[in-house]
Design a protein around this motif. Structure first.
Motif, PDB file in Angstrom:
ATOM      1  N   GLY A  95      20.340  22.853  18.401  1.00  0.00           N
ATOM      2  CA  GLY A  95      18.979  23.235  19.315  1.00  0.00           C
ATOM      3  C   GLY A  95      18.233  23.457  20.511  1.00  0.00           C
ATOM      4  N   SER A  96      18.685  21.846  20.794  1.00  0.00           N
ATOM      5  CA  SER A  96      17.887  21.630  22.292  1.00  0.00           C
ATOM      6  C   SER A  96      19.475  21.530  22.916  1.00  0.00           C
ATOM      7  N   ASN A 148      22.335  17.647  20.346  1.00  0.00           N
ATOM      8  CA  ASN A 148      21.646  18.341  19.375  1.00  0.00           C
ATOM      9  C   ASN A 148      22.091  19.758  19.663  1.00  0.00           C
ATOM     10  N   SER A 189      17.343  17.850  12.121  1.00  0.00           N
ATOM     11  CA  SER A 189      18.075  18.857  13.269  1.00  0.00           C
ATOM     12  C   SER A 189      19.313  18.914  12.949  1.00  0.00           C
TER      13      SER A 189
END
Length: 233
Positions: free
Chosen positions: A214-215, A212, A194
């Motif tokens: 994405g999260s 991160n 990621s």
């Protein structure tokens, strides 16, 4: 009477022999020299030059005779000191041990600065040269392979001719604060990648906090290469 007299003579002779049976200063001196000669010969086979001297030993020394071979060893690392002590021990019926000071000089090739090096400079081959130096004059260690430190950063100014030691070098920054990085989450043979953002700067092998993207989670990751970090799953 003659039998009793003979017994007393034999006992007296045995006692006299026990009193006279001693490990002398000369024997300690010879054993220490033999030990150092063996050490020097071993290092010579590896391409190093070794000079040594045995410290003073009181000639009045008289230790119990040793029924076993003497055990001799360095009490410290002779590669990190020019004055390592040697322990001589007897594990026989009347055990004892003592220490002898020595002077040991181990010479061999090491990397030195070919010119004055400034703080923050990145190491390249033309900044270094190999010279014979006393390798155990410094407790900080020495470096012999220029490829191992190629690209590393000089931590503080180094004079021309100074021996390069590990504490003078820093690994280059592989991830800088704010950099976008690839996060690899790994478990055994399986991995998931990621994208993330570094929240601090770090070198290869160090840990760094990354976000991160994405999260939006923040994780602690190990820097594995420039722009790459890894976390366990």
């Amino acid at each position: 009477m003659r039998t009793q007299l003979l017994v007393w003579i034999m006992l007296a002779a045995t006692f006299a022999n026990q009193v006279q049976a001693r490990t002398t200063a000369d024997e300690i001196r010879e054993a220490t020299a033999a030990f150092l000669e063996t050490f020097a010969a071993t290092q010579t086979e590896r391409g190093y030059k070794v000079a040594f001297e045995t410290g003073n030993i009181d000639n009045r020394l008289a230790l119990a005779a040793c029924s076993d071979d003497l055990d001799i060893e360095f009490t410290g690392d002779p590669w990190k000191s020019e004055h390592p002590s040697v322990q001589i021990a007897c594990a026989g019926d009347r055990p004892w041990r003592m220490f002898v000071t020595t002077t040991v000089s181990i010479s061999g090739p090491a990397l030195v600065a070919a010119r004055p090096l400034g703080r923050g400079e990145r190491v390249t081959g033309n900044m270094l040269e190999t010279r014979d130096v006393v390798l155990n004059a410094s407790r900080r260690g020495i470096i012999t392979d220029s490829q191992m430190i190629e690209g590393m950063i000089i931590r503080r100014p180094v004079n021309a001719g100074s021996v390069l030691t590990p504490d003078l070098l820093d690994a280059p920054i592989a991830v800088s604060r704010g950099d976008h990085v690839i996060i690899t989450a790994r478990r055994g043979p399986f991995s998931v990648r990621s994208r993330g953002k570094a929240l601090a700067s770090a070198s290869v092998g160090e840990q760094v906090l990354v976000e991160n993207l994405g999260s939006a989670r923040t994780v602690k990751a190990n820097v594995t290469a420039p722009g790459h970090v890894e976390v366990p799953m």
